[in-house]
Structures are given as structure tokens and as C-alpha cells.
Design a protein around this motif. Structure first.
Motif, short mmCIF file in Angstrom:
data_model
loop_
_atom_site.label_atom_id
_atom_site.label_comp_id
_atom_site.label_asym_id
_atom_site.label_seq_id
_atom_site.Cartn_x
_atom_site.Cartn_y
_atom_site.Cartn_z
N VAL A 546 0.83 -1.21 0.00
CA VAL A 546 0.00 0.00 0.00
C VAL A 546 0.86 1.26 0.00
O VAL A 546 0.62 2.20 -0.77
N PHE A 547 1.89 1.28 0.83
CA PHE A 547 2.69 2.51 0.97
C PHE A 547 3.66 2.68 -0.18
O PHE A 547 4.04 3.80 -0.51
N HIS A 548 4.03 1.59 -0.81
CA HIS A 548 4.80 1.69 -2.05
C HIS A 548 3.91 2.26 -3.17
O HIS A 548 4.32 3.12 -3.94
N LEU A 549 2.66 1.78 -3.22
CA LEU A 549 1.71 2.23 -4.24
C LEU A 549 1.41 3.72 -4.10
O LEU A 549 1.30 4.45 -5.10
N TYR A 550 1.26 4.19 -2.86
CA TYR A 550 0.83 5.57 -2.63
C TYR A 550 2.00 6.52 -2.39
O TYR A 550 1.78 7.68 -2.03
N LYS A 551 3.22 6.03 -2.59
CA LYS A 551 4.38 6.91 -2.45
C LYS A 551 4.25 8.09 -3.42
O LYS A 551 3.95 7.91 -4.61
N ASP A 552 4.40 9.29 -2.90
CA ASP A 552 4.30 10.53 -3.68
C ASP A 552 2.86 10.84 -4.13
O ASP A 552 2.64 11.78 -4.89
#
Length: 629
Positions: A546-552
Motif C-alpha cells: 500500500v505505501f509503495h503504491l501511494y508513495k508521492d
């Protein structure tokens, strides 16, 4: 509670510093596995207590001892990129998140009552999602109400909810004669009644089952519009039918909150002007029991939206007004001419949609959607039939509903099911979904799908070794924040639990249709915004990538605060992501009253993907703190 683990960690680091040979290192590995095993045993006793105060932990350990049956080759120490589990505290000071004011105990950011009243009431616009702008977001922790306890385990939770968890009595008065809910001492009791089934949902479902194949696995996924406290969905579960129930946050105080406290899938939602957050051809059955949706209004647009999400061959149930209006208009206190016109419009739209009316008796009517366009030979030439031009029927997030008919997928013969035939449940969980066999999901082949299933069985087995509560019934309401093809939920299928499969709107592949074809449920969502649920409604959250996907894309802090809002006290989170991402997540949640532990990928320490386990501490409103928001 984590003082024991801190002690284990300090001894471990000392041993490691002084180790020089392989034998000592092996001893270290055994030491840390045993230490963590005891940690998760203590965690289990702590969570089972239901009161968050650690009561009975010492007795549990003394009586039973810790079960340290952990697979020997599962290494809990992270090695990738040096000491991956450690953070240099000198880099920046830990940010501590303070509790919100107790008035925010049941805060729903995108369905806030005060904000809703600033929007038009026409077509229920004011009950739709209206999320706060950045400057109005709360950056604090939503407190649980005083006296909050862990919900009862399923199936007891279907019938009983602790009063302290949702202390609202209005429905016990307003719906007293309809058998929705009763207040008994320190609990609410749910007798299983509803406005259209005061004698119980089971008898009502039996009546539907005389027409609809509910018992044989043909009908698996259902949609309940205007669900109340979701008794219909609650009683369908014993028949292996899982309903996605929704209702607005309105004058019927806490109805969706009650549903989720009971352990029944539900979200805050409304049929207004925006498309429902579900893919086309998702549900085997849709249902409205006196749901107050004006089905005949706005050129039949609401029925057209139900048609979009209903599978070919699926059923629509309408019970209550205006069905059988001739005998009921006086009891309903509505003019018979108005009811007659409402039913005429419903029948007219159903005919336009090419639905077949299968049943009408008493106040219940049932229609069935045809299998394909061959069944409606003249519809293309009907001047009243306007077909949707959008090539993507699943592109729905914040998209306006249109008064148009979603076309059937093409078929090659009159007997073929448009969109593909689906196996009965439970076989459909692992059979290849039609959207994959047809090549509708770019980059996902039959082989890819089967490999994904094998991978997630392996991942879930590893989770169960780490946290033995997963199979115990302790976690009833589970969410997968980035569900992919639904492999995590499929590997968990059990009467003890259900999984809300979330497909992010920015995900590379739109896979929610596949998830429904597997007999699972889910929803589209953008994690830059708050989820359509009350606080404290999920027992376990799974966050893969999830946090890789929503990075930036948006602030990780905001996503984590939202996770904290919807997670129950003593609930758990499983993060699976690349190690550098998880180190940042671990640092943020360190200021959120969560306890965490990083562990290696089940394939060993050289795999850059790691697992971060977190548990939300028990705390309630009214403690010794200073509220800032």
C-alpha cells in the motif's frame, strides 16, 4: 506489555555482539524465535481478554504455558541492508500523535454530519461522500468510548453487541415494533427482525429461497441497499451467502456501526447521484426491504445502476412499498394513486432492462436479469432504451450515474451466459474467473492467477505461524487494503471471518470484478481519503504494498491515521512491503500507540520484502491526556 520484548531484544543484541562462531549464532536464532513465540503468546492472551488491561495473562501462561510451535526455519531477525529493523533515532525526533477530543469518538471524515448539511438535499447529494479538505483533516487519534470492550465472537456477535461500543438507544424506540434491536442491561440484542420481516430474517429468507437458488451455492454475493442493521445479511451468512450491505449515515443513528459491531459486512453509502463503488456484474442478488429508495424516479436511473452491478441471471428483490399497494396503501399512509404510479414506473423500467418477473406475493416481488442480449431481441430498436457509451463499466469512482443501460458482454449463442458462467460456491473461490479466461485483465493469464493463489496460500500460512489468533475466531472483520486478485481473502475463507477486499482506484490493474467472480466481496477506494466506515470496525488489516503504491500520491501519515481510526483497540495490522518503506512506517506508528515487530519474508532474510506486525494498544476517551483537536 512490550517491556518483555524490549528485554529479549537487549539480551539478544548483547549475545550477538559477543558471538564469534556458527554455534553461538544458531543459539541466538533459537533464543529470538523462542522469545518472539512467547511475545505472540502473551499477545494472544492479552487480546483474548477482551478488556485490554492484560487481565488473566499470568494465569493463562501459568496454566497452559506458551505454545512455541514455530517452524524452525522462519527467521524473525531482519538482515537485508544491514540491521533493517533498527532506526537511527538521531535522524529525527519521533512524532507523537495525541488523542482527538472525545466528541470525535464516532467521527466519519467523509460522511461528517455538519459538513453534509452544507450540500443540497436533492437526490441525496448531502448523504454522499464529502471528504474534508487538507486543512480540515484531523491529525490525532480517534478515541474509543469509555467502557469499550472487544466484541463478542461470531456467531454470538450476530445477536449481541456491547452497549458501551455503540451507546445509541434511538433505534430501540423508533424500531421497537419491527424487532430490529432491543436494549437489555449492558448489551443490545438483535432478534433478527426488520421492517419487512418482524418475525425474523430466517423465515423471510426461506420465502425468497422458494424462488431464488440460495441454498446450492449458485447465489453467493448479494447487495443489500438501505440495509438498516443488516439482519438480512447477518442471517444469509449461515447459508454461505455474503452480502455487501450499505446505508447512509442519517437519522437512523449508527445502523451501519451496529452491523459491523455484529460482525456483518457493511459500509456507509447511498444511492444518490454517484455510481456505486462496485464493478459491473458483481452481485448474484440485490435486495431492497423498504429501503426508501425512489426506484421509479429519475427515469429509472437507480434500477439501471442495480442492473449494472447485477450478474446476468441475477435476482432483484423488492419488499415493501409499492408492492401490493392496493391492500396496503392505508397502512402505509400514502395515496394509492402515488403508489400505483410508483409501481407502474418500476415495472416499466424492469421491462426496459429486460428483467423477467418471477414472483409477487404479499409485499415481495422478485425479478431476474436475463442471461444475455439474445433474450431481449427488440431492445436495441426500442426508442426508450438508451445504452451507456462508456467502454469501461467498472470506471465508477466519483463518476455520475447516467440514465442508460449497461450493455451485456457479447456471446456467441443464446444459451451462453454474458460475461462467462461462474461455478457454484465454494468451488468458485479457486476456479478460474471468466474475466481472466477471457483476457479482460491485461497481464494476468490463467497461469499467473494460479501462481498468485499458491503464493498467497504460502503467505497466509506464514501469517498464521506468526500470529496464531488469525484462525481462532478473534479476528472477525478483516480488511485487505490492496487486494489484487483476492488471494489473501481466498486463503482465509472461513465461517469465522470475512474479508473486505479493497482495490485502490490507482491500482495498475482493475481486479475487483475478478474478486466478485471468486465469490468474495470488496469495494473501490482511494486511500488518500477516509474509508466509508465508522471508527473501530476492523479487527485485522492487511496492507500489502500500500505505501509503495501511494508513495508521492499522498501523505503516509494520513493513511496510517485512517488505519488507526478504523482498527479496533487490540486489533492487528500486517504490513508487507519493501524494507525501506516499512522502516518509515514503523517509525510513524511508533507515535500512534501501536506496538510493532519486523520479521523476515518467509523465504528468508535475503528477500527485500519484509513483514511488519503491529498491534493497536487498548485505550479509551477520558484518560490522562491533553486533547489538541
Amino acid at each position: 506489555m512490550f517491556s518483555e520484548i524490549s528485554a529479549v531484544s537487549r539480551i539478544y543484541m548483547a549475545m550477538k555482539a559477543n558471538s564469534t562462531d556458527g554455534r553461538t549464532r544458531s543459539s541466538i536464532q533459537i533464543f529470538i524465535v523462542v522469545g518472539l513465540c512467547c511475545f505472540f503468546y502473551i499477545l494472544g492472551a492479552w487480546q483474548r481478554s477482551g478488556f485490554g488491561k492484560g487481565d488473566g495473562i499470568a494465569m493463562e501462561i501459568t496454566k497452559g504455558g506458551a505454545d512455541c510451535n514455530i517452524v524452525p526455519n522462519l527467521n524473525f531477525e531482519t538482515h537485508h541492508g544491514g540491521e533493517a529493523g533498527s532506526v537511527d533515532e538521531s535522524e529525527s525526533k519521533l512524532k507523537v500523535f495525541e488523542p482527538c477530543d472525545p466528541r470525535h469518538t464516532d467521527y466519519t471524515p467523509c460522511q461528517d454530519q455538519m459538513r453534509a448539511m452544507t450540500f443540497p438535499r436533492e437526490n441525496m447529494i448531502y448523504r454522499e461522500r464529502h471528504c474534508p479538505p487538507e486543512q480540515e483533516k484531523l491529525h490525532c487519534l480517534i478515541p474509543a468510548p469509555k467502557g469499550y470492550v472487544t466484541p463478542f465472537p461470531w456467531p454470538k456477535s450476530r445477536d449481541y453487541v456491547p452497549f458501551a461500543n455503540a451507546p445509541y438507544k434511538s433505534l430501540t424506540v423508533e424500531k421497537a415494533v419491527q424487532n430490529w434491536i432491543q436494549y437489555e442491561g449492558n448489551v443490545f440484542r438483535f432478534p433478527g427482525g426488520g421492517t419487512q420481516f418482524p418475525h425474523g430474517a430466517d423465515k423471510y429468507i426461506d420465502q425468497l429461497a422458494s424462488v431464488i437458488p440460495i441454498e446450492n451455492g449458485t447465489v453467493r454475493t448479494a447487495l443489500d441497499t438501505g440495509c438498516g442493521v443488516a439482519s438480512w445479511g447477518a442471517y444469509l451468512l449461515s447459508r454461505d451467502v455474503i452480502a455487501m450491505s450499505f446505508a447512509p449515515r442519517d437519522s437512523h443513528e449508527a445502523q451501519v456501526q451496529f452491523a459491523l459491531e455484529r460482525g456483518v459486512p457493511a459500509v456507509i453509502g447511498v444511492l444518490g447521484t454517484i455510481k456505486l463503488p462496485y464493478p459491473s456484474r458483481a452481485f448474484d442478488m440485490a435486495h431492497c426491504s423498504r429501503c426508501l429508495i425512489p426506484w421509479g424516479a429519475n427515469d429509472g436511473i437507480y434500477l439501471m445502476e442495480v442492473d449494472r452491478v447485477l450478474r446476468p441471471g441475477g435476482y432483484w428483490v423488492l419488499s415493501g412499498p409499492p408492492i401490493n399497494w392496493k391492500n396496503n396503501y392505508k397502512a402505509w399512509q400514502r395515496p394509492k394513486e402515488e403508489l400505483q404510479e410508483e409501481q407502474r414506473r418500476i415495472e416499466e423500467t424492469a421491462k426496459l432492462l429486460c428483467w423477467e418477473k418471477k414472483y409477487e406475493k404479499g409485499e415481495i416481488a422478485i425479478w431476474r436479469k436475463r442471461l444475455n442480449a439474445y433474450s431481449c431481441p427488440g431492445r436495441q430498436d426500442d426508442s426508450q432504451a438508451t445504452f451507456c457509451k462508456s467502454v469501461e463499466g467498472d470506471d465508477v469512482w466519483y463518476k455520475k450515474m447516467e440514465p442508460c443501460i449497461t450493455p451485456y458482454p457479447d456471446v456467441s449463442s443464446p444459451d451462453e451466459v454474458a460475461g462467462g458462467e461462474i461455478k457454484s460456491f465454494p468451488e468458485r473461490v479457486y476456479s478460474v474467473p471468466p474475466r481472466i479466461t477471457s483476457g479482460s485483465i491485461p497481464g494476468v493469464s490463467v497461469e499467473t492467477y494460479q501462481e498468485e493463489n499458491s503464493k498467497w496460500k504460502k503467505h497466509v500460512n506464514a501469517y498464521k505461524r506468526i500470529n496464531k489468533l488469525i484462525d481462532s475466531g478473534r479476528y472477525r472483520n478483516i480488511m485487505d487494503m490492496n487486494a489484487g486478485l483476492g488471494g489473501f481473502a481466498a486463503a482465509l475463507v472461513s465461517p469465522k471471518l470475512w474479508v473486505m477486499n479493497v482495490v485502490p482506484t490507482i491500482a495498475e490493474k482493475n481486479t475487483l470484478g475478478v474478486i466478485y467472480e471468486r465469490g468474495l466481496i470488496g469495494i473501490y477506494h482511494d486511500w488518500c481519503e477516509a474509508f466509508s466506515t465508522y471508527p473501530r470496525t476492523y479487527d485485522l488489516i492487511h496492507a500489502h504494498g500500500v505505501f509503495h503504491l501511494y508513495k508521492d500520491k499522498c501523505n503516509a501519515e494520513d493513511i496510517l491515521l485512517e488505519m488507526d481510526r478504523i482498527l479496533r483497540p487490540e486489533g492487528a495490522v500486517i504490513f508487507r512491503d519493501e524494507v525501506d518503506v516499512l522502516i518509515k512506517v514503523k517509525k510513524i506508528v511508533g507515535g500512534m500507540r501501536w506496538d510493532t515487530k519486523m520479521v523476515d519474508h518467509e523465504d528468508g532474510p535475503l528477500v527485500p520484502e519484509k513483514i511488519l506486525i503491529a498491534v493497536k494498544q487498548y485505550w479509551v476517551a477520558g484518560g490522562n491526556y491533553t486533547s489538541t483537536q
